[in-house]
Design a protein around this motif. Structure first.
Motif, PDB file in Angstrom:
ATOM      1  N   GLU A 162       0.668  -1.339  -0.110  1.00 24.19           N
ATOM      2  CA  GLU A 162       0.140   0.038   0.101  1.00 24.19           C
ATOM      3  C   GLU A 162       1.029   1.171  -0.046  1.00 24.19           C
ATOM      4  O   GLU A 162       1.941   1.455   0.697  1.00 24.19           O
ATOM      5  CB  GLU A 162      -0.915   0.050   1.075  1.00 24.19           C
ATOM      6  N   PRO A 163       0.490   2.195  -0.700  1.00 27.24           N
ATOM      7  CA  PRO A 163       1.201   3.412  -0.827  1.00 27.24           C
ATOM      8  C   PRO A 163       1.026   4.195   0.701  1.00 27.24           C
ATOM      9  O   PRO A 163       0.102   4.033   1.309  1.00 27.24           O
ATOM     10  CB  PRO A 163       0.851   4.283  -1.775  1.00 27.24           C
ATOM     11  N   ALA A 164       1.914   4.813   0.880  1.00 24.75           N
ATOM     12  CA  ALA A 164       1.981   5.672   2.336  1.00 24.75           C
ATOM     13  C   ALA A 164       0.840   6.706   2.204  1.00 24.75           C
ATOM     14  O   ALA A 164       0.620   7.338   0.979  1.00 24.75           O
ATOM     15  CB  ALA A 164       3.431   6.315   2.519  1.00 24.75           C
ATOM     16  N   ALA A 165       0.122   6.694   3.184  1.00 25.87           N
ATOM     17  CA  ALA A 165      -0.947   7.835   3.183  1.00 25.87           C
ATOM     18  C   ALA A 165      -0.447   9.192   3.401  1.00 25.87           C
ATOM     19  O   ALA A 165       0.154   9.242   4.571  1.00 25.87           O
ATOM     20  CB  ALA A 165      -2.057   7.071   4.092  1.00 25.87           C
ATOM     21  N   THR A 166      -1.161  10.320   3.060  1.00 24.32           N
ATOM     22  CA  THR A 166      -0.788  11.532   3.327  1.00 24.32           C
ATOM     23  C   THR A 166      -1.666  11.747   4.586  1.00 24.32           C
ATOM     24  O   THR A 166      -2.670  11.240   4.652  1.00 24.32           O
ATOM     25  CB  THR A 166      -0.682  12.485   2.207  1.00 24.32           C
ATOM     26  N   SER A 167      -1.519  12.980   5.216  1.00 28.17           N
ATOM     27  CA  SER A 167      -2.283  13.437   6.305  1.00 28.17           C
ATOM     28  C   SER A 167      -3.757  13.964   5.589  1.00 28.17           C
ATOM     29  O   SER A 167      -4.642  13.447   6.318  1.00 28.17           O
ATOM     30  CB  SER A 167      -1.689  14.751   6.976  1.00 28.17           C
ATOM     31  N   ASP A 168      -3.528  14.245   4.505  1.00 26.45           N
ATOM     32  CA  ASP A 168      -5.082  14.535   3.950  1.00 26.45           C
ATOM     33  C   ASP A 168      -5.800  13.289   3.624  1.00 26.45           C
ATOM     34  O   ASP A 168      -7.019  13.148   3.880  1.00 26.45           O
ATOM     35  CB  ASP A 168      -5.056  15.185   2.715  1.00 26.45           C
ATOM     36  N   GLY A 207       2.281 -13.560   6.671  1.00 25.38           N
ATOM     37  CA  GLY A 207       2.273 -13.626   5.169  1.00 25.38           C
ATOM     38  C   GLY A 207       2.478 -12.023   4.706  1.00 25.38           C
ATOM     39  O   GLY A 207       3.325 -11.967   3.976  1.00 25.38           O
ATOM     40  N   TRP A 208       2.043 -11.023   5.447  1.00 26.03           N
ATOM     41  CA  TRP A 208       2.303  -9.551   5.067  1.00 26.03           C
ATOM     42  C   TRP A 208       3.814  -9.367   5.206  1.00 26.03           C
ATOM     43  O   TRP A 208       4.512  -8.629   4.581  1.00 26.03           O
ATOM     44  CB  TRP A 208       1.367  -8.578   5.880  1.00 26.03           C
ATOM     45  N   HIS A 209       4.203  -9.786   6.602  1.00 26.51           N
ATOM     46  CA  HIS A 209       5.560  -9.552   6.748  1.00 26.51           C
ATOM     47  C   HIS A 209       6.635 -10.316   5.825  1.00 26.51           C
ATOM     48  O   HIS A 209       7.531  -9.550   5.321  1.00 26.51           O
ATOM     49  CB  HIS A 209       5.806 -10.199   8.185  1.00 26.51           C
ATOM     50  N   MET A 210       6.011 -11.413   5.337  1.00 21.88           N
ATOM     51  CA  MET A 210       7.221 -12.064   4.401  1.00 21.88           C
ATOM     52  C   MET A 210       7.234 -11.273   3.178  1.00 21.88           C
ATOM     53  O   MET A 210       8.163 -11.227   2.686  1.00 21.88           O
ATOM     54  CB  MET A 210       6.805 -13.586   4.321  1.00 21.88           C
ATOM     55  N   ASP A 211       6.220 -10.660   2.670  1.00 18.79           N
ATOM     56  CA  ASP A 211       6.036 -10.030   1.728  1.00 18.79           C
ATOM     57  C   ASP A 211       6.539  -8.499   1.743  1.00 18.79           C
ATOM     58  O   ASP A 211       6.560  -7.665   0.646  1.00 18.79           O
ATOM     59  CB  ASP A 211       4.522  -9.884   0.941  1.00 18.79           C
ATOM     60  N   GLY A 212       6.893  -8.241   2.879  1.00 19.98           N
ATOM     61  CA  GLY A 212       7.342  -6.843   2.998  1.00 19.98           C
ATOM     62  C   GLY A 212       6.302  -5.734   3.052  1.00 19.98           C
ATOM     63  O   GLY A 212       6.363  -4.594   3.097  1.00 19.98           O
ATOM     64  N   ARG A 213       5.246  -6.300   3.340  1.00 19.44           N
ATOM     65  CA  ARG A 213       4.035  -5.267   3.445  1.00 19.44           C
ATOM     66  C   ARG A 213       3.861  -4.552   4.852  1.00 19.44           C
ATOM     67  O   ARG A 213       4.179  -5.272   5.870  1.00 19.44           O
ATOM     68  CB  ARG A 213       2.627  -6.015   3.034  1.00 19.44           C
ATOM     69  N   PHE A 214       3.398  -3.312   4.682  1.00 20.83           N
ATOM     70  CA  PHE A 214       3.052  -2.706   5.965  1.00 20.83           C
ATOM     71  C   PHE A 214       4.383  -2.639   6.997  1.00 20.83           C
ATOM     72  O   PHE A 214       4.394  -2.937   8.116  1.00 20.83           O
ATOM     73  CB  PHE A 214       1.759  -3.343   6.903  1.00 20.83           C
ATOM     74  N   SER A 215       5.571  -2.484   6.283  1.00 24.20           N
ATOM     75  CA  SER A 215       6.969  -2.616   6.965  1.00 24.20           C
ATOM     76  C   SER A 215       7.068  -1.705   8.043  1.00 24.20           C
ATOM     77  O   SER A 215       7.815  -2.030   8.972  1.00 24.20           O
ATOM     78  CB  SER A 215       7.960  -2.634   5.878  1.00 24.20           C
ATOM     79  N   GLU A 270       0.303 -11.404  17.512  1.00 26.16           N
ATOM     80  CA  GLU A 270       1.701 -10.573  17.355  1.00 26.16           C
ATOM     81  C   GLU A 270       1.574  -9.286  18.045  1.00 26.16           C
ATOM     82  O   GLU A 270       0.842  -8.332  17.101  1.00 26.16           O
ATOM     83  CB  GLU A 270       2.319 -10.908  16.221  1.00 26.16           C
ATOM     84  N   ARG A 271       2.462  -8.892  18.681  1.00 27.51           N
ATOM     85  CA  ARG A 271       2.710  -7.198  18.906  1.00 27.51           C
ATOM     86  C   ARG A 271       2.877  -6.402  17.845  1.00 27.51           C
ATOM     87  O   ARG A 271       2.041  -5.264  17.867  1.00 27.51           O
ATOM     88  CB  ARG A 271       3.762  -7.081  20.101  1.00 27.51           C
ATOM     89  N   ALA A 272       3.603  -6.569  17.120  1.00 25.73           N
ATOM     90  CA  ALA A 272       3.687  -5.783  15.925  1.00 25.73           C
ATOM     91  C   ALA A 272       2.549  -5.803  14.924  1.00 25.73           C
ATOM     92  O   ALA A 272       2.558  -4.566  14.394  1.00 25.73           O
ATOM     93  CB  ALA A 272       4.962  -6.217  15.094  1.00 25.73           C
ATOM     94  N   ALA A 273       1.682  -6.525  14.860  1.00 25.19           N
ATOM     95  CA  ALA A 273       0.396  -6.469  14.087  1.00 25.19           C
ATOM     96  C   ALA A 273      -0.525  -5.929  14.678  1.00 25.19           C
ATOM     97  O   ALA A 273      -1.791  -5.655  14.147  1.00 25.19           O
ATOM     98  CB  ALA A 273       0.115  -8.064  13.795  1.00 25.19           C
ATOM     99  N   CYS A 274      -0.654  -5.389  16.154  1.00 25.74           N
ATOM    100  CA  CYS A 274      -1.852  -5.165  16.686  1.00 25.74           C
ATOM    101  C   CYS A 274      -2.117  -3.623  16.250  1.00 25.74           C
ATOM    102  O   CYS A 274      -3.392  -3.211  16.053  1.00 25.74           O
ATOM    103  CB  CYS A 274      -1.379  -4.763  18.327  1.00 25.74           C
ATOM    104  N   ALA A 275      -1.356  -2.788  15.852  1.00 27.93           N
ATOM    105  CA  ALA A 275      -1.879  -1.340  15.163  1.00 27.93           C
ATOM    106  C   ALA A 275      -2.528  -1.771  13.834  1.00 27.93           C
ATOM    107  O   ALA A 275      -3.208  -0.786  13.476  1.00 27.93           O
ATOM    108  CB  ALA A 275      -0.468  -0.543  14.896  1.00 27.93           C
ATOM    109  N   LEU A 276      -2.217  -2.663  13.085  1.00 24.75           N
ATOM    110  CA  LEU A 276      -2.660  -2.929  11.754  1.00 24.75           C
ATOM    111  C   LEU A 276      -4.146  -3.355  11.966  1.00 24.75           C
ATOM    112  O   LEU A 276      -4.908  -2.895  11.178  1.00 24.75           O
ATOM    113  CB  LEU A 276      -2.099  -3.986  11.182  1.00 24.75           C
TER     114      LEU A 276
END
Length: 533
Positions: free
Chosen positions: A69-75, A298-306, A344-350
């Protein structure tokens, strides 16, 4: 001695330090299906109309679920719709047949997941369950988190991949989303499929082991990164299944993905909410944990939401479910009796779920001498907030741990303080709650259990090389701590904990801070999401 808080010259309030940590307000209920639809409709009417170029670009990328996913801007974040994430979606009469339940067997009532305490209990204690009695009304709908559009898209894509493997979808949506099944493949001869005793291959490669070394750990994933653990519960689609959803009023996959972009489908429908499919809930806590872990790995392995998953911890946090309706005649529940599953702790914000931690301020206060606080500097190798100043001791509460056991452990690991010193001296003094939205838009509702630890001058906080969390410790006077806080040297939530400390110890008063009352009310936001009971 005077307790007036020494604010730096030109500073009249510490409120901006709270704003830096508590920078987002979570949506509030009610959470019935009708209310969820009304909330989506209100969001659609408030969105600015997209330009033709923006809409075309969004439509081209909406179905390409494997791209990061592209990084979201504040807008972009201001216009985002956060979809409530439930364990079980609220019942709906808005669709003729309602959201379809993918269950392996007919069921007239939904079995609730077996719950267990969040901290160890004596073996003789009976396990707490969420199975309602006939006299107890079910809990009111309450989300356990909030999902951004890119996570909704990723979960829809996961359902598609599960269907491609002839397995039931895991994630359920309002409105229901039809997940297309792959075309039937020619049936092999009985001899070729049964005489060899082999199961058809799903064409999957290895997922990383739980220790993150990339070795096979009895897990598999398909080529696009959707992990599938060997032995994990994945219900196959039964014979005669028409599609992954069959509800009247469900909208097609492409339409669902389009609604998550800058334009919605013609009738304004969109994903109002998400949760687990009924068969996942029926199988219980471990199945929910497995599938949340599968998609996150799966997302972690693919480098998503890094920006989140790049700091994979191999630590799991407890996720709690809605509070049961109060029944004065019911037996008392064990602490954490509304535990649902761990993540998993790192996934909680997702998933926008609430996380829980402990913070301790260790200090020295001698007669006729100013109070001093032990302040650590975080290691430069920390995945989050490297080299910032911190509270004396802090850490997350992992699944099945209690706040007290967590703070005692952290004191030993981070500050080399022996339990023989900390156990009799620790004081549970406060709880802080706030919601932090990261610069990249992830929502982190957090609750911190606060402890004070008064130490003798001969007790020294020192770093622990084996732990590696802390670079150094310094003993600072209050005026130096406040000055460094105002310069932005402290991790934001740690500044908030110190403000609470100053208030409780009489430094922060209505006379010393022009926004004292607002500070006092902002330290403890009402918790929209369920917490442990």
């Amino acid at each position: 001695m005077s307790r007036s808080l020494p604010l730096p010259e030109g500073t009249y309030t510490l409120l901006p330090l709270i704003d830096a940590c508590d920078n987002f307000v979570l949506p509030h209920g009610p959470w019935s299906a009708k209310d969820l639809k009304a909330r989506w409709s209100a969001h659609e009417h408030s969105k600015p109309l997209p330009t033709p170029n923006t809409a075309a670009k969004q439509n081209e990328s909406a179905l390409d679920s494997d791209d990061d996913e592209p990084a979201a801007t504040s807008d972009d974040r201001d216009d985002e719709f956060l979809a409530p994430f439930f364990v079980s979606l609220p019942p709906s009469s808005l669709f003729p047949s309602g959201p379809t339940s993918h269950s392996r067997r007919p069921s007239t009532t939904r079995a609730q997941p077996t719950l267990r305490p969040s901290s160890p209990t004596p073996a003789a204690a009976p396990a707490a369950t969420a199975t309602p009695t006939s006299a107890s009304p079910p809990p009111a709908p309450q989300p356990i988190g909030f999902l951004r559009p890119e996570i909704i898209r990723a979960l829809i894509a996961d359902n598609v991949k599960m269907a491609a493997m002839a397995c039931q979808p895991v994630w359920k949506f309002l409105p229901p989303i039809e997940t297309p099944l792959p075309p039937p493949t020619p049936t092999r001869s009985r001899r070729s499929s049964s005489s060899t005793g082999r199961r058809p291959s799903l064409g999957m490669s290895a997922l990383p082991s739980s220790n993150g070394d990339g070795a096979s750990s009895g897990s598999r994933r398909d080529s696009s990164g959707a992990g599938t653990a060997v032995g994990m519960s994945m219900t196959p689609l039964g014979p005669g299944t028409e599609g992954a959803t069959g509800s009247k009023g469900a909208f097609k996959l492409a339409e669902a993905l389009k609604s998550l972009g800058t334009t919605g489908p013609a009738d304004g429908s969109g994903t109002w909410a998400a949760g687990f499919e009924d068969w996942v809930i029926e199988e219980g806590s471990e199945t929910m944990r497995e599938h949340a872990d599968r998609v996150a790995r799966g997302w972690h392995m693919d480098g998503r939401f890094s920006d989140q998953l790049g700091g994979w911890r191999n630590e799991e946090y407890a996720i709690y479910g809605p509070h049961p309706a109060f029944d004065k005649n019911a037996e008392p529940k064990l602490p954490g009796g509304n535990f649902v599953f761990s993540m998993e702790r790192a996934a909680c914000a997702l998933f926008g779920v609430a996380t829980y931690g402990v913070h301790c301020t260790a200090y020295i206060e001698e007669p006729d001498e100013p109070l001093k606080i032990w302040v650590p500097r975080r290691s430069a190798t920390k995945p989050t907030w490297p080299s910032y100043l911190d509270n004396t001791v802090a850490g997350g509460i992992t699944s099945q741990a209690s706040p007290l056991s967590s703070i005692i452990r952290e004191c030993a690991e981070e500050a080399s303080l022996d339990p023989s010193i900390t156990e009799p001296a620790l004081r549970s003094v406060s709880v802080l709650s706030y919601t932090y939205r990261t610069p990249t838009g992830w929502v982190q509702p957090e609750v911190q259990y606060i402890y004070d630890l008064k130490l003798d001058r001969n007790v020294i906080c020192t770093t622990n090389e084996a732990d590696g969390e802390v670079e150094s410790f310094s003993l600072m006077a209050v005026d130096e701590v406040v000055e460094r806080m105002c310069r932005g040297e402290f991790k934001p939530n740690c500044a908030m904990v110190l403000i609470d400390f100053f208030q409780r110890h009489g430094f922060l008063t209505p006379e010393s801070d022009a926004r004292f009352l607002e500070i006092a009310t902002r330290l403890r936001r009402p918790l929209v999401l369920p917490g442990p009971i």
